[in-house]
Design a protein around this motif. Structure first.
Motif, PDB file in Angstrom:
ATOM      1  N   GLY A   1      -4.867   6.232   7.142  1.00 51.83           N
ATOM      2  CA  GLY A   1      -5.324   4.848   7.200  1.00 51.83           C
ATOM      3  C   GLY A   1      -6.450   4.694   8.199  1.00 51.83           C
ATOM      4  O   GLY A   1      -7.003   5.670   8.710  1.00 51.83           O
ATOM      5  N   ASN A   2      -6.758   3.445   8.504  1.00 53.43           N
ATOM      6  CA  ASN A   2      -7.834   3.124   9.436  1.00 53.43           C
ATOM      7  C   ASN A   2      -7.339   2.049  10.406  1.00 53.43           C
ATOM      8  O   ASN A   2      -7.786   0.908  10.368  1.00 53.43           O
TER       9      ASN A   2
ATOM     10  N   THR B   1      -2.450   3.531   3.359  1.00 52.08           N
ATOM     11  CA  THR B   1      -2.717   4.629   2.417  1.00 52.08           C
ATOM     12  C   THR B   1      -1.852   5.857   2.684  1.00 52.08           C
ATOM     13  O   THR B   1      -2.058   6.904   2.065  1.00 52.08           O
ATOM     14  N   SER B   2      -0.889   5.747   3.583  1.00 53.94           N
ATOM     15  CA  SER B   2       0.008   6.871   3.873  1.00 53.94           C
ATOM     16  C   SER B   2       0.794   7.270   2.637  1.00 53.94           C
ATOM     17  O   SER B   2       1.202   6.432   1.828  1.00 53.94           O
TER      18      SER B   2
ATOM     19  N   TYR C   1      -1.792   1.627   8.247  1.00 52.78           N
ATOM     20  CA  TYR C   1      -1.578   2.931   7.613  1.00 52.78           C
ATOM     21  C   TYR C   1      -1.120   2.768   6.163  1.00 52.78           C
ATOM     22  O   TYR C   1      -0.268   3.513   5.674  1.00 52.78           O
TER      23      TYR C   1
ATOM     24  N   ARG D   1       2.739   5.530  -2.280  1.00 52.95           N
ATOM     25  CA  ARG D   1       1.924   5.125  -1.142  1.00 52.95           C
ATOM     26  C   ARG D   1       2.583   3.961  -0.434  1.00 52.95           C
ATOM     27  O   ARG D   1       3.269   3.141  -1.047  1.00 52.95           O
TER      28      ARG D   1
ATOM     29  N   ASP E   1       1.317   1.209   0.817  1.00 55.70           N
ATOM     30  CA  ASP E   1       0.932  -0.133   0.383  1.00 55.70           C
ATOM     31  C   ASP E   1       1.529  -0.504  -0.969  1.00 55.70           C
ATOM     32  O   ASP E   1       1.674  -1.686  -1.286  1.00 55.70           O
TER      33      ASP E   1
END
Length: 402
Positions: A211-212, A168-169, A166, A188, A190
């Motif tokens: 996110g992915n 890009t949270s 996650y 963010r 990251d």
């Protein structure tokens, strides 16, 4: 009815001026005021004797009882009954002896600043608790409002988000809400995981998960097998989901997980309900270490793990609300579990060997309950084609104690 002798007042960044008339009268008329340094700063120019929160905090109850009969006020932040001191005090002092005056909570302030409906977000705390405890609520699109332990908490949560996919949270630090020094910082996960901006110590954190993640891990039962570190000997996903359905996790309930292995059932039990607890017992230290690693990675660091074998290891345990037997079951283990369970306690035992199956047949004959045979087949490659690969069937015995 006993007249309230203790008043607990929620106070905000606007201090005494922001209190209701009743709360303000209680504070101004107090003989003794108990609070943290910040609370005393927010309520200056009062004649009452000042006391700091004691350490350890549990000593607060004795401090309060020593002043029974005097006009005593405890100052807390925001709503005293929402992840705050009021709940702890109310467990030790009858509610009829306490008068509460709540202020806007940090959750309400944060939701208002973010423009989020409070009913549609998860309200969590990492204050005085491991930050890993918020991991079960990670999900694409989920909105979280988190009470923090200090300036280091956003970075800790950012790293947890990145590890679970996650990165890009969106993170928002909302500091000193409602006061003249209110501040907002956005970033963010990251970016903040490696080292974000300087964070004011007193703040609330808002998280918008994005996110992915792979694998995708829900809160509900039946996590992917690959979510766990294991040695192949574990309760597999489909059987685990059925097992949790029979165990019925509820808030605050305690599970004994006998033969816990990698901890998959105990971990899912704790993830499924707020404040659910579990004790995992296994005779293999290597498997207990796997369970510990899985518990931290999947957001239940409070899983208690003990080296031992049942039924001997059960004698000193607190009473369970449910018991799961995932290793080899014996009549002695089943009898010890049934004796420990309260009425409406749940017992579930899974077996894969003929010997254990025979034990379950005898137990059902003696005690009743449900007996189920679970057979799972998965599509796998067979040469250049695909076929069904059956897993070992599992016999499950379950009952609710009456």
């Amino acid at each position: 009815m006993t007249r309230p002798w203790l008043t607990i007042v929620g106070i905000g960044e606007d201090g005494v001026a922001g209190l209701s008339s009743a709360a303000r009268a209680a504070v101004e008329g107090a003989e003794v005021i108990v609070g943290g340094d910040r609370h005393h700063t927010l309520a200056p120019d009062l004649k009452a004797r000042r006391l700091a929160w004691p350490s350890p905090f549990d000593a607060m109850i004795d401090t309060l009882k020593e002043h029974r009969g005097r006009r005593i006020v405890v100052l807390a932040t925001g709503d005293p009954l929402w992840y705050s001191v009021g709940a702890r005090i109310a467990r030790a002092i009858p509610s009829g002896e306490i008068e509460f005056h709540p202020q806007l909570s940090a959750f309400q302030w944060a939701a208002a600043r973010m423009g989020w409906s409070l009913a549609d977000v998860e309200t969590l705390t990492a204050h005085g608790r491991p930050a890993e405890q918020i991991v079960p609520w990670f999900w694409p699109g989920a909105r979280l409002i988190v009470l923090t332990a200090g300036a280091e908490t956003p970075g800790q949560i950012a790293r947890l988000l990145v590890r679970r996919g996650y990165g890009t949270s969106r993170l928002t630090v909302l500091a000193n809400l409602g006061g003249p020094e209110e501040e907002r910082l956005d970033g963010r996960a990251d970016d903040w995981a490696a080292g974000g901006p300087a964070i004011p110590p007193f703040h609330t954190l808002a998280v918008e998960c994005a996110g992915n993640p792979d694998p995708l891990i829900p809160r509900g039962p039946g996590l992917p097998d690959e979510a766990f570190v294991h040695d192949g000997k574990m309760t597999k996903r489909e059987v685990r989901a059925l097992t949790l359905a029979r165990l019925m996790p509820v808030r605050g309930a305690l599970l004994w997980d006998l033969g816990t292995g990698c901890g998959s059932v105990a971990i899912e039990w704790m993830r499924a309900a707020r404040d659910a607890r579990a004790i995992g017992i296994d005779q293999n230290p290597a498997r207990l270490e796997m369970a510990r690693r899985n518990a931290h990675a999947l957001g239940v660091p409070k899983l208690e793990l003990r080296l031992g074998t049942a039924p001997g290891a059960l004698r000193s345990l607190p009473q369970p609300d449910a018991v799961f037997v995932g290793g080899a079951i014996t009549e002695a283990i089943a009898e010890a579990a049934l004796a420990a369970l309260p009425p409406l306690g749940r017992l579930v035992a899974n077996a894969v060997t003929l010997e254990s199956e025979g034990v379950l047949l005898d137990l059902r004959a003696a005690h009743g309950g449900d007996l189920t045979r679970v057979s799972v087949q998965r599509a796998e490659a067979i040469g250049t084609r695909t076929g069904w690969r059956p897993a070992m069937p599992v016999i499950q015995w379950s009952l609710v104690k009456r």
